[in-house]
Structures are given as structure tokens and as C-alpha cells.
Design a protein around this motif. Structure first.
Motif, PDB file in Angstrom:
ATOM      1  N   SER A  71      45.263  39.888  -0.415  1.00 48.29           N
ATOM      2  CA  SER A  71      45.044  38.450  -0.488  1.00 48.29           C
ATOM      3  C   SER A  71      46.350  37.667  -0.483  1.00 48.29           C
ATOM      4  O   SER A  71      46.352  36.463  -0.228  1.00 48.29           O
ATOM      5  N   CYS A  72      47.472  38.337  -0.752  1.00 46.74           N
ATOM      6  CA  CYS A  72      48.761  37.639  -0.732  1.00 46.74           C
ATOM      7  C   CYS A  72      49.242  37.379   0.689  1.00 46.74           C
ATOM      8  O   CYS A  72      50.117  36.536   0.899  1.00 46.74           O
ATOM      9  N   CYS A  73      48.706  38.093   1.663  1.00 47.30           N
ATOM     10  CA  CYS A  73      49.103  37.935   3.065  1.00 47.30           C
ATOM     11  C   CYS A  73      48.186  36.931   3.764  1.00 47.30           C
ATOM     12  O   CYS A  73      47.004  36.825   3.446  1.00 47.30           O
ATOM     13  N   VAL A  74      48.730  36.237   4.726  1.00 49.56           N
ATOM     14  CA  VAL A  74      47.945  35.291   5.518  1.00 49.56           C
ATOM     15  C   VAL A  74      47.027  36.074   6.446  1.00 49.56           C
ATOM     16  O   VAL A  74      47.485  36.941   7.201  1.00 49.56           O
ATOM     17  N   ASP A  75      45.719  35.781   6.388  1.00 48.91           N
ATOM     18  CA  ASP A  75      44.743  36.500   7.209  1.00 48.91           C
ATOM     19  C   ASP A  75      44.616  35.812   8.569  1.00 48.91           C
ATOM     20  O   ASP A  75      43.683  35.054   8.839  1.00 48.91           O
ATOM     21  N   GLU A  76      45.576  36.088   9.445  1.00 46.51           N
ATOM     22  CA  GLU A  76      45.586  35.456  10.759  1.00 46.51           C
ATOM     23  C   GLU A  76      44.461  35.960  11.653  1.00 46.51           C
ATOM     24  O   GLU A  76      43.952  35.217  12.500  1.00 46.51           O
ATOM     25  N   VAL A  77      44.055  37.208  11.466  1.00 50.14           N
ATOM     26  CA  VAL A  77      43.009  37.775  12.320  1.00 50.14           C
ATOM     27  C   VAL A  77      41.691  37.053  12.103  1.00 50.14           C
ATOM     28  O   VAL A  77      41.010  36.649  13.051  1.00 50.14           O
ATOM     29  N   ALA A  78      41.291  36.867  10.836  1.00 51.84           N
ATOM     30  CA  ALA A  78      40.040  36.163  10.543  1.00 51.84           C
ATOM     31  C   ALA A  78      40.099  34.722  11.033  1.00 51.84           C
ATOM     32  O   ALA A  78      39.106  34.173  11.536  1.00 51.84           O
ATOM     33  N   ALA A  79      41.249  34.080  10.906  1.00 55.34           N
ATOM     34  CA  ALA A  79      41.397  32.705  11.371  1.00 55.34           C
ATOM     35  C   ALA A  79      41.295  32.621  12.888  1.00 55.34           C
ATOM     36  O   ALA A  79      40.724  31.663  13.431  1.00 55.34           O
ATOM     37  N   GLN A  80      41.819  33.622  13.585  1.00 53.87           N
ATOM     38  CA  GLN A  80      41.719  33.628  15.047  1.00 53.87           C
ATOM     39  C   GLN A  80      40.283  33.823  15.494  1.00 53.87           C
ATOM     40  O   GLN A  80      39.841  33.220  16.477  1.00 53.87           O
ATOM     41  N   HIS A  81      39.537  34.664  14.802  1.00 52.86           N
ATOM     42  CA  HIS A  81      38.129  34.856  15.158  1.00 52.86           C
ATOM     43  C   HIS A  81      37.342  33.554  14.995  1.00 52.86           C
ATOM     44  O   HIS A  81      36.369  33.326  15.726  1.00 52.86           O
ATOM     45  N   ALA A  82      37.733  32.727  14.042  1.00 59.39           N
ATOM     46  CA  ALA A  82      37.031  31.470  13.794  1.00 59.39           C
ATOM     47  C   ALA A  82      37.568  30.325  14.640  1.00 59.39           C
ATOM     48  O   ALA A  82      37.067  29.202  14.553  1.00 59.39           O
ATOM     49  N   GLY A  83      38.583  30.587  15.457  1.00 57.74           N
ATOM     50  CA  GLY A  83      39.136  29.551  16.313  1.00 57.74           C
ATOM     51  C   GLY A  83      39.931  28.505  15.556  1.00 57.74           C
ATOM     52  O   GLY A  83      39.905  27.321  15.914  1.00 57.74           O
ATOM     53  N   SER A  84      40.656  28.901  14.540  1.00 64.12           N
ATOM     54  CA  SER A  84      41.389  27.953  13.713  1.00 64.12           C
ATOM     55  C   SER A  84      42.687  27.519  14.392  1.00 64.12           C
ATOM     56  O   SER A  84      43.275  28.260  15.184  1.00 64.12           O
ATOM     57  N   ASP A  85      43.138  26.304  14.072  1.00 62.19           N
ATOM     58  CA  ASP A  85      44.425  25.803  14.557  1.00 62.19           C
ATOM     59  C   ASP A  85      45.546  26.064  13.571  1.00 62.19           C
ATOM     60  O   ASP A  85      46.718  26.137  13.961  1.00 62.19           O
ATOM     61  N   ALA A  86      45.224  26.176  12.282  1.00 65.31           N
ATOM     62  CA  ALA A  86      46.229  26.367  11.241  1.00 65.31           C
ATOM     63  C   ALA A  86      45.546  26.981  10.024  1.00 65.31           C
ATOM     64  O   ALA A  86      44.309  27.050   9.938  1.00 65.31           O
ATOM     65  N   ILE A  87      46.374  27.441   9.075  1.00 66.79           N
ATOM     66  CA  ILE A  87      45.873  28.050   7.849  1.00 66.79           C
ATOM     67  C   ILE A  87      46.584  27.416   6.662  1.00 66.79           C
ATOM     68  O   ILE A  87      47.805  27.204   6.696  1.00 66.79           O
TER      69      ILE A  87
END
Length: 552
Positions: free
Chosen positions: A88-104
Motif C-alpha cells: 500500500s506504500c507504493c503507487v498502484d499505477e496498474v490499477a489506475a491505468q485499468h480504470a483510465g485515470s489521468d493522475a493519482i
């Protein structure tokens, strides 16, 4: 006989209620503690349309309220990332990419590892701390006011560092206070085109120039570059090391990048006194026992540590036997030297250069005459890794705080990339220094050690400190079978090798398929084309304690 005497009725199980003490957070407290206005300004300024809000498990109870308050201040859409793929300390970029996110926007404790695919805003929260008691503990533990002291903190207490520095600046002139930059880690202009799922494979270059690595090149150029790199191997590594190490100082294997006279260490900015290094400082840490503290103590293992826990308001000198911990890690290094088959665990898909360290480890293991397999298993647990009996040792590629795994309960030991490099690279010696950041090991970094040319084609032997037996490392030129050469053994595939124990022999397999064929159980049988096609029928209903068709 009825089974009700032994099992609870199925309806009672379905209708049972559980008492839960819900932690209710006031919206006004959330706005202040998690800097909602700053988050809204970050989103509105860069005109993001969809933003992921990542929470650790212990903050999920405020996630819905926080998302609702933030949504009322912006026009963009926000969604919650709760269950992270890895730590949980790491940014979950993979899940954000699956959701089509622009930023986290990452909330809560963070390891501050470098990311490249998304603009990331860190919001640590404002942990409660009694500054008066913290100052009292500092003064009682550090009596010499001229002593060099490095003040570090958990990220949730970083907001108090400026006030602590103001209180001690005159009384402790040699005290150095760390600061954490929580501004967005990546410029949005460089990443708006990098949100496709192809980024999961690490194929998109997210650097400013787009030409810093093969990821920013065309497929043809990248392919030829990869081929030439494999051919030249360590010669290019050595050239890159000589040309790029300038401006970096090596202390305990961590890269200290100098910027405007200041140094960056583990995501923190330090303004060390002239003529001093980190080894000259005692460390005062503000925070509870955590992976962050363990990481600091392992890396700065020659420094005296003092801690203040804001939750208990108690200060103490840490008595953790770091030498004993290092001895345990060295035992794992000896285990890695004995191993023939190594599993590389992808413990992160968000930390920058994770593909580079995996490639570096594969090349290193090949030079050492060991077979390697890459596993992506998500969060580690004992049952997952116990499925691969043929693996002798695992090496975990993860962020610095998640790399140190206590593998006592695991079927096979789990080591870090630094420990595996000591085991396989004869040019790197065990000196007591410890590296947790794998990026320091890559070519061009201050901690990179080039594999000697003599080890590329020669077989070395030594005695295992664990088993007391003779072992071989490296490849042999006179081996005809390439797979057998990777095993670092001169015997033929399938030959029986005596292991000195009475009535015990070991079969040396040249590949994984041959090992699988030797197993008594090879998994579920598919029987393709042998099973007749039948019409689907209604199955059983209920629970295992009592199905609906069973008589009570």
C-alpha cells in the motif's frame, strides 16, 4: 442422525449480524487532515478529468467521505483505489491505468519510490504529535549539544519538522532536519499520453526527452538496442557507470544525489554540514516502529538510533541488534549461493526501472550458472510460493520498505536484489554495508559493480558455509548442452548424483518440463477430447454443512 448438533443452521449463518464499531470522521476534520483544498487545486490546475484516490487499508473508513468532499470541489471524476496489487506504500499505477485515470492522489504512508507513468500527488495526512514531549525526549536522549544529529521522521509527521527545527536550531547547531517534497512527482505534460495499458509492460518512455532508454525508441530501434546490449553485456555497463556516476556520492550503497548543495536520501532532502557524511551522525527518528524505521536502521547500520513514538509519547535508544540482523541476511546470501534454480518475484509494477533490475538479475544469474524464472504473484504469502517446489530461493524486486521479508515461515528463503548480487557477482564483496534500493544497483548508478570478464566463461568452486559441501558457480565452456551449462554442472542431464546422505540421490533435470514429468502429481488432468459433452444440469444448493437436497 441430524447434523444440527455439530453444525450451525445455514439460515442462521446467512442472517447473522456482526457488531462493528464504525469510526466516524467529521468532514471538517478530513478537509484539514488530508488537505482536500490542495488536492482540488492540483486537479483543477492541470484539468484532469479522472483521478484515482489510493488509500491504505487503515484509511478506508474515511475514503468515501473524503471522496465525496473532494468531488464537491471539482468537476473531474474521482474513484477509490482500495485493494492495492502490492504494498500500500507504493503507487498502484496498474490499477489506475485499468480504470483510465489521468493522475493519482496517494493518501497515507508512502515509500516515496520514483514513478514514471502518472502525475502523483502525495498526501501523507497530519499525524498527531505532542511537540513538547518530543522536545523533552530529544534533549534527554541527546545530551551533547554539539553532536551531529540527523532528524528523520515517518511521512505522516513530516508536517512537524519545520517547528522542531525552529526550536532546536540555536541549542543544537549541528542538527540536520530532513524535509519531504510532496509536490507532484511527474509533470502532467509528460504523462498524458502514457496512460495506456501498454505502460504496464514498461514500453512507454516517460522521461522528458523520450530518448533516455530503449523504452522511448521505436520498436525496431529498441529491438536492435536490446540485442546489442545483450551482446556487449558488461562492457557497456562499465562505460555507463564511468560516465554517469559523477555527481553522486556512495554511502552505505544509497545514492546521494546532490541538488543545489543538498542531498536526497530515501526520498528525503538533507542539508548535511560541510565535510560530513551520514556515518558521522546519530539519528533521531520521529515515528512508531515500522518498515520505514527498519529500512533506515539496516541502511545506516553504523549510526546510533534514537526514536520518539508520538502515539505513546515515549522516547528511547533503539537496542535492535542490527549486527544480528545483518548476520541473518548473510545466511540468506549463502543460501542463494547454494541455489541452482532462482525465482525472481515481481513485487512491484509501479516503481521506476523495475524491468531493468529484472533484466539485470537474469543476466547476473546466467553468468553465475543458475536458472531463473520470473513470477508475478501479487502480495506474497506462504501458500503461493510453496507451489513451486523446484525453486531453491526467491529474489524479491520491490520498493525498499517491502524488500526486507522475514522468510522464516516460507518454504524457500526470500532475498533482496542486493543479496543476490553479492551471491553471484564475485566483484561485490560483503563489507557490512546494505542496500535496499534496487535502483542503486543498476548500470549508471553509484552502487553498480560490473561483473568481471573472467566470470563470464569460467567455473568457480568454493565450500558452502551452510552445507559444508563443494559447490560450483559460473558457466563452463566445455559443456555442450546450454541448459546443462546454466546449471553449472558437468554431469549429463538425468544422471544420478550422490548427495553423501545415506540412501539419498538427486536427479539433475535440465529444464522445468523434465522436472514436471518427474512429479507424482502434475496438476489437474485436462483430458481434451476424451470427456463426452453433456447437457448442463442444476447443481447443489446451500452450504457444505447441509445442502438443500440432503435429509436432516
Amino acid at each position: 442422525m441430524s447434523t444440527s448438533a455439530f453444525f450451525t443452521d445455514s439460515l442462521a449463518v446467512m442472517q447473522r449480524t456482526v457488531e462493528v464499531t464504525e469510526q466516524v470522521a467529521e468532514p471538517q476534520d478530513i478537509v484539514e487532515q488530508f488537505e482536500v483544498d490542495r488536492c482540488a487545486a492540483f486537479i483543477n490546475k492541470h484539468e484532469f478529468t479522472k483521478v484515482g484516490l489510493q488509500f491504505p487499508d487503515d484509511l478506508l473508513h474515511v475514503s468515501a467521505t473524503l471522496a465525496s468532499v473532494l468531488q464537491s470541489k471539482i468537476s473531474a471524476t474521482v474513484f477509490i483505489l482500495g485493494d492495492t496489487s502490492y504494498g500500500s506504500c507504493c503507487v498502484d499505477e496498474v490499477a489506475a491505468q485499468h480504470a483510465g485515470s489521468d493522475a493519482i492522489i496517494h493518501f497515507g504512508p508512502a515509500c516515496l519510490s520514483t514513478t514514471k507513468r502518472f502525475p502523483v500527488l502525495y498526501v501523507f495526512g497530519r499525524g498527531r504529535i505532542d511537540l513538547e514531549k518530543c522536545c523533552e525526549s530529544f534533549q534527554s536522549l541527546i545530551c551533547d549539544r554539539n553532536q551531529h544529529v540527523l532528524v528523520l521522521s515517518d511521512v505522516i509527521y513530516s508536517h512537524a519538522m519545520d517547528e522542531l527545527q525552529a526550536r532546536f536550531q540555536e541549542d543544537y547547531p549541528n542538527a540536520v532536519f530532513s524535509s519531504i517534497d510532496s509536490t507532484p512527482t511527474v509533470s502532467p505534460q509528460d504523462t498524458r499520453t502514457g496512460s495506456s495499458l501498454s505502460g504496464v509492460e514498461g514500453l512507454d518512455c516517460q522521461c522528458n526527452s523520450g530518448t533516455c532508454c530503449s523504452k522511448g525508441q521505436s520498436k525496431e530501434t529498441a529491438s536492435s538496442s536490446a540485442t546489442s546490449k545483450e551482446e556487449t553485456g558488461d562492457q557497456k555497463d562499465e562505460e555507463r557507470t564511468k560516465g554517469e556516476v559523477e555527481g553522486k556520492d556512495l554511502m552505505k550503497g544509497e545514492s546521494l544525489v546532490k541538488e543545489n548543495g543538498k542531498c536526497r536520501f530515501c526520498g528525503r532532502t538533507l542539508d548535511l554540514k560541510p565535510g560530513t557524511s551520514l556515518e558521522d551522525y546519530a539519528v533521531f527518528y520521529v515515528g512508531a516502529e515500522s518498515r520505514t524505521l527498519t529500512n533506515f536502521m539496516m541502511v545506516l547500520n553504523k549510526c546510533t538510533f534514537y526514536t520518539f513514538d508520538p502515539t505513546t509519547c515515549c522516547g528511547r535508544q533503539e537496542t535492535l541488534n542490527v549486527n544480528r540482523a545483518l548476520m541473518r541476511r548473510y545466511h540468506l546470501i549463502e543460501k542463494a549461493k547454494d541455489a541452482n534454480v532462482v525465482g525472481i518475484l515481481a513485487g512491484t509494477l509501479g516503481v521506476a526501472n523495475y524491468l531493468d533490475i529484472i533484466s539485470h538479475l537474469k543476466r547476473l544469474l546466467k553468468h553465475a550458472g543458475k536458472k531463473s524464472y520470473v513470477f508475478a504473484v501479487g502480495k506474497l504469502n506462504v501458500p503461493k510460493l510453496a507451489n513451486f517446489m523446484e525453486v531453491d530461493v526467491y529474489v524479491l524486486v520491490a520498493c525498499p520498505e517491502n524488500s526486507l521479508v522475514d522468510s522464516k515461515e516460507f518454504y524457500r528463503p526470500v532475498v533482496t536484489p542486493f543479496e543476490m548480487e553479492i551471491a553471484c557477482n564475485e566483484a561485490r564483496e560483503w563489507t557490512g554495508e546494505y542496500i535496499t534500493d534496487f535502483q542503486t544497483l543498476l548500470p549508471g548508478s553509484s552502487g553498480h559493480v560490473v561483473i568481471p570478464a573472467s566470470s563470464n566463461s569460467s567455473e568457480r568452486t568454493d565450500v558452502s558455509l551452510v552445507t559444508g559441501k563443494l559447490r560450483s558457480l559460473g558457466t563452463r565452456e566445455d559443456d555442450d548442452d546450454g541448459d546443462n551449462r546454466l546449471m553449472g554442472r558437468s554431469c549429463d542431464a538425468g544422471a544420478l548424483v550422490s548427495r553423501d546422505e545415506p540412501l539419498t540421490v538427486s536427479n539433475v533435470h535440465k529444464n522445468a518440463s523434465e522436472y514436471l514429468m518427474g512429479r507424482t502429481w502434475q496438476g489437474l488432468e485436462q483430458k481434451l477430447g476424451e470427456t463426452p459433452v453433456t447437457k448442463a444440469t442444476e447443481g447443489r444448493k446451500g452450504i457444505a454443512a447441509g445442502y438443500t437436497h440432503e435429509e436432516t
